[in-house]
Write an enzyme that holds these catalytic residues in place. Structure first.
Site, short mmCIF file in Angstrom:
data_model
loop_
_atom_site.label_atom_id
_atom_site.label_comp_id
_atom_site.label_asym_id
_atom_site.label_seq_id
_atom_site.Cartn_x
_atom_site.Cartn_y
_atom_site.Cartn_z
N ASP A 41 0.82 -1.21 0.00
CA ASP A 41 0.00 0.00 0.00
C ASP A 41 0.86 1.26 0.00
O ASP A 41 1.98 1.26 0.51
CB ASP A 41 -0.89 -0.04 1.24
CG ASP A 41 -2.05 0.93 1.13
OD1 ASP A 41 -2.28 1.47 0.03
OD2 ASP A 41 -2.73 1.14 2.14
N ASN A 89 -10.70 -2.84 -6.41
CA ASN A 89 -9.87 -1.87 -7.16
C ASN A 89 -10.44 -1.53 -8.54
O ASN A 89 -10.02 -0.56 -9.16
CB ASN A 89 -8.43 -2.39 -7.31
CG ASN A 89 -7.63 -2.34 -6.04
OD1 ASN A 89 -6.68 -3.11 -5.84
ND2 ASN A 89 -7.97 -1.44 -5.13
C1 FPP Z 1 -2.28 0.11 -3.23
O1 FPP Z 1 -1.73 1.41 -3.17
C2 FPP Z 1 -1.66 -0.61 -4.31
C3 FPP Z 1 -2.33 -1.22 -5.32
C4 FPP Z 1 -3.79 -1.24 -5.43
C5 FPP Z 1 -1.59 -1.88 -6.41
C6 FPP Z 1 -0.40 -2.64 -5.97
C7 FPP Z 1 0.40 -2.96 -7.16
C8 FPP Z 1 1.75 -2.90 -7.21
C9 FPP Z 1 2.61 -2.59 -6.06
C10 FPP Z 1 2.45 -3.25 -8.45
C11 FPP Z 1 2.49 -4.73 -8.51
C12 FPP Z 1 3.13 -5.23 -9.65
C13 FPP Z 1 2.81 -6.40 -10.23
C14 FPP Z 1 3.74 -6.95 -11.16
C15 FPP Z 1 1.58 -7.13 -9.95
P1 FPP Z 1 -2.66 2.64 -3.44
O2 FPP Z 1 -2.68 2.91 -4.89
O3 FPP Z 1 -4.01 2.40 -2.84
O4 FPP Z 1 -1.90 3.76 -2.67
P2 FPP Z 1 -2.56 4.97 -1.87
O5 FPP Z 1 -3.34 4.36 -0.73
O6 FPP Z 1 -1.39 5.75 -1.40
O7 FPP Z 1 -3.42 5.73 -2.83
#
Ligand code: FPP
Length: 263
Positions: A41, A89
């Site tokens: 996250d 998501n």
């Molecule tokens: C949450 O952070 C993260 C996600 C929903 C996506 C996670 C994906 C990756 C780390 C890339 C993975 C790569 C592969 C190859 C599968 P957020 O976007 O909710 O962050 P925020 O809470 O700060 O907005």
């Protein structure tokens, strides 16, 4: 952190690193978690801090994933499950969803040869039906090409939701009961577990969540029943080997009783 704590942690970590080779072979160190699950996250906030688009945060998150996969595999972790995309998501802006759906392909195009060399087995936990074909095919190819590997399992939770997983399991079991092939009294925890995406995996011992949020967000609701939880304020794109080792070290100090008492 005080100086003596830093020294103590370094001693402890060097002992752990010393055992890496042995763990790689037998993974029998009772103090090393067999299964580590991570909620990656903070990508969006990492990007916002740098006045970058959210997608830049996800791209940097992919680089962090690469680092941690390498580190976990070297350490002798048996299973690493990463929450890459939840069933919730899909409500994000289309541009962000499209970008996230390209990442598994991009990651595997570069990393699959190394994963194979390192004997890593790729697995998908989630509903493949809902994924775009390019995402599904990339993951399914990696799953097929690493199926016989015996090292760490890299489990992508992709289009995954804990409640969705449980409802799907209940539906299948209910259908079997209706057909008469399963008797209600045959349904116990072990039986139920067989209907989950993670049926072939041990439950996570350690859950890591980055970015300062302290919640499960529909991740592995059944499987995390007895996991040790470790939270950090670090945003996922900044998460590195030192943070990972700090989580492992904290885990090693926990007293796990599984509801029982120490003899
Ligand atoms: C949450 O952070 C993260 C996600 C929903 C996506 C996670 C994906 C990756 C780390 C890339 C993975 C790569 C592969 C190859 C599968 P957020 O976007 O909710 O962050 P925020 O809470 O700060 O907005």
């Amino acid at each position: 952190m005080k100086l003596f704590e830093v020294v103590l942690l370094s001693f402890s970590l060097s002992g752990l690193l010393f055992r890496q080779r042995k763990n790689k072979q037998d993974n029998k160190d009772a103090h090393l978690p067999r299964h580590v699950a991570i909620i990656m996250d903070g990508n969006g906030r990492w990007a916002a801090r740098r006045r970058l688009p959210r997608t830049a945060g996800h791209y940097a998150g992919m680089t962090a994933l690469r680092r941690i996969v390498r580190c976990a595999s070297e350490l002798g972790i048996a299973v690493l499950t990463v929450y890459a995309f939840s069933t919730e998501n899909w409500t994000r802006p289309k541009e962000e969803v499209d970008f996230l759906m390209k990442l598994p392909q991009e990651f595997l195009e570069v990393d699959l040869p190394e994963l194979k060399r390192n004997n890593v087995r790729v697995k998908l936990s989630g509903n493949p039906g809902g994924l775009p074909s390019h995402t599904r095919e990339a993951v399914e190819t990696a799953v097929a090409e690493t199926a016989n590997n015996t090292g760490m399992v890299l489990n992508f939770a992709l289009n995954y939701g804990g409640r969705d997983e449980i409802v799907r399991a209940v539906r299948k079991i209910a259908a079997a009961v209706a057909e008469g092939t399963v008797k209600p009294e045959e349904i116990d925890e072990e039986f139920f577990n067989k209907f989950l995406y993670t049926a072939d995996l041990p439950d996570p011992d350690l859950l890591i969540r980055c970015s300062g949020e302290i919640r499960l967000s529909n991740f592995l609701l059944w499987q995390l029943a007895y996991a040790e939880l470790w939270f950090t304020d670090v945003y996922w794109p900044d998460f590195n080997k030192q943070h990972f080792m700090a989580a492992i070290e904290a885990y090693r100090k926990r007293d796990r009783r599984f509801g029982g008492v120490r003899p």
